[in-house]
Motif scaffolding. Structure first.
Motif, PDB file in Angstrom:
ATOM      1  N   ARG A  15      -2.389  -5.127  -4.533  1.00 13.41           N
ATOM      2  CA  ARG A  15      -2.879  -5.101  -3.144  1.00 13.41           C
ATOM      3  C   ARG A  15      -2.494  -6.355  -2.370  1.00 13.41           C
ATOM      4  O   ARG A  15      -2.632  -6.403  -1.156  1.00 13.41           O
ATOM      5  CB  ARG A  15      -4.409  -4.936  -3.125  1.00 13.41           C
ATOM      6  CG  ARG A  15      -4.846  -3.557  -3.579  1.00 13.41           C
ATOM      7  CD  ARG A  15      -6.316  -3.303  -3.331  1.00 13.41           C
ATOM      8  NE  ARG A  15      -6.708  -2.028  -3.925  1.00 13.41           N
ATOM      9  CZ  ARG A  15      -6.572  -0.853  -3.324  1.00 13.41           C
ATOM     10  NH1 ARG A  15      -6.072  -0.786  -2.101  1.00 13.41           N
ATOM     11  NH2 ARG A  15      -6.932   0.265  -3.937  1.00 13.41           N
ATOM     12  N   GLU A  24       0.973  -1.878   2.220  1.00 12.77           N
ATOM     13  CA  GLU A  24       0.445  -1.103   3.357  1.00 12.77           C
ATOM     14  C   GLU A  24       1.116  -1.546   4.662  1.00 12.77           C
ATOM     15  O   GLU A  24       1.390  -0.718   5.541  1.00 12.77           O
ATOM     16  CB  GLU A  24      -1.076  -1.279   3.485  1.00 12.77           C
ATOM     17  CG  GLU A  24      -1.864  -0.624   2.372  1.00 12.77           C
ATOM     18  CD  GLU A  24      -2.188  -1.593   1.256  1.00 12.77           C
ATOM     19  OE1 GLU A  24      -1.520  -2.644   1.160  1.00 12.77           O
ATOM     20  OE2 GLU A  24      -3.108  -1.294   0.470  1.00 12.77           O
ATOM     21  N   TYR A  60      -3.619   2.319  -7.715  1.00  9.01           N
ATOM     22  CA  TYR A  60      -3.182   1.777  -6.425  1.00  9.01           C
ATOM     23  C   TYR A  60      -1.809   2.334  -6.047  1.00  9.01           C
ATOM     24  O   TYR A  60      -1.569   2.689  -4.886  1.00  9.01           O
ATOM     25  CB  TYR A  60      -3.156   0.254  -6.465  1.00  9.01           C
ATOM     26  CG  TYR A  60      -2.628  -0.381  -5.199  1.00  9.01           C
ATOM     27  CD1 TYR A  60      -3.223  -0.124  -3.961  1.00  9.01           C
ATOM     28  CD2 TYR A  60      -1.520  -1.218  -5.219  1.00  9.01           C
ATOM     29  CE1 TYR A  60      -2.727  -0.683  -2.794  1.00  9.01           C
ATOM     30  CE2 TYR A  60      -1.021  -1.793  -4.066  1.00  9.01           C
ATOM     31  CZ  TYR A  60      -1.625  -1.509  -2.848  1.00  9.01           C
ATOM     32  OH  TYR A  60      -1.142  -2.068  -1.688  1.00  9.01           O
TER      33      TYR A  60
END
Length: 373
Positions: free
Chosen positions: A203, A208, A238
């Protein structure tokens, strides 16, 4: 001189690579090099290059690791190094306790390297309690000064990590057979403008942001994104989440995941632009430097070590942190007018090794000062 470096394991990563590089430089200069770790796939390479490896389980954040203090103390007394160089928190704590049981006049000099922006607490403070504390960038110097004011400023030594320009030569192009194989495996990449996001699937790396960027740049049919980096089994959920997001955005034909690769130099050279979009500041930003070294433009957030590298080499790639519109516009500029990156002369591996070995020598030449209670 004899130097003993201590780190958790020898598998992969910046800490491990730096350990091997300094070990290699020590041997090349005629010194003795010893590394203590729990082992790993880089041990054969380390030993083949002339360094002695001592395997001890000094890698786990567990009270059980304290059982290794005696064995570590025994190894230090047996090897009698001039310098102990700790590169991670668990080995640093175990070294701290091992030295307590060694008479002052027999203790080696102690050096640490702060490789990361660790969580700020007593556990991490151990990395700032050495005779000299190496910081791998100006950002790390600032981190130490801000969060650990008890560390004397004169103890902090900034030594940028470096890369070998011969390993990442300016203007490098992969061989024809490499292109042939890549286009066989990923035909969608042929004749495209390639945006590359290198790094593990976590992450923190900004995947993203990449998806949102590709959504905004849908009107560039030649644009294709490549994610170079594998997902640890614990990160599989993820990765699934990312792929679902890509499907929902109808970007499956525009973003390719190629997994973990050993040919990162080729991917960086093949790409038209490399992105550095981590959600947190990086202490150095080695991959960004490697991309610039081969001549590929890098666009990244203006923070941490990546900002220091871009400021020195390719300032037009700096983007205000989390400013998505500026990111979009900068990528557009690079699509519409390809940019040139000059040959990189800073941040060399040779300089890093020379400065580290010079620091070792300067400490040996000084009277001993230890912070171990």
């Amino acid at each position: 001189m004899k130097v003993m470096q201590l780190l958790p394991e020898l598998n992969s990563g910046g800490v491990e690579r730096g350990t091997l590089e300094i070990a290699r430089a020590l041997v090349a200069a005629g010194h003795q090099s010893v590394v203590v770790s729990n082992g790993g796939r880089l041990v054969p390479e380390l030993e083949a290059e002339g360094t002695q490896h001592i395997q001890l389980p000094i890698h786990k954040k567990s009270l059980l690791s304290l059982l290794q203090v005696g064995a570590l103390r025994k190894a230090i007394l047996a090897e009698q190094p001039d310098i102990l160089h700790v590169r991670s928190r668990v080995p640093a704590w175990l070294t701290h306790f091992a030295l307590k049981g060694i008479p002052q006049h027999l203790r080696p000099h102690l050096i640490s390297t702060v490789h990361g922006f660790y969580s700020v607490n007593r556990y991490s403070a151990i990395m700032t309690q050495a005779e000299k504390v190496i910081a791998v960038s100006s950002s790390v110097v600032d981190y130490i000064r801000q969060h650990y004011p008890a560390c004397p400023p004169e103890s902090i030594v900034k030594i940028y990590r470096g890369i070998d320009p011969k390993a990442f030569p300016h203007g490098y192009q992969p061989p024809a057979q490499w292109f042939h194989q890549v286009f066989l495996d990923y035909p969608e990449l042929e004749n495209k403008f390639i945006l590359c996001l290198p790094g593990r699937i976590t992450r923190l790396k900004g995947h993203e942001t990449l998806i949102a960027l590709m959504q905004q740049l849908k009107h560039y049919p030649q644009l294709h994104a490549v994610v170079v980096g594998g997902a640890d089994p614990k990160k599989q959920a993820y990765l699934d989440e990312l792929e679902q997001n890509i499907q929902q955005q109808q970007l499956a034909e525009r973003i390719t995941f190629v997994g973990h690769r050993s040919d990162i130099r080729e991917w960086l050279a093949f790409s038209d632009v490399v992105l550095s979009l981590s959600n947190q500041a990086e202490t150095f930003g080695r991959t960004a430097l490697e991309a610039l070294s081969v001549g590929t433009p890098v666009i990244g957030w203006n923070r941490g070590g990546v900002a220091e590298i871009l400021s020195a080499i390719y300032p037009q790639g700096l983007i205000e942190v989390d400013h998505s519109q500026q990111l979009i516009e900068t990528v557009k500029q690079h699509i519409e007018q390809p940019q040139h990156v000059k040959a990189v002369t800073q941040f060399s591996l040779e300089n890093m090794c020379q400065r580290t070995l010079a620091l070792y020598q300067s400490i040996i030449d000084e009277p001993k000062r230890t912070t171990i209670a």
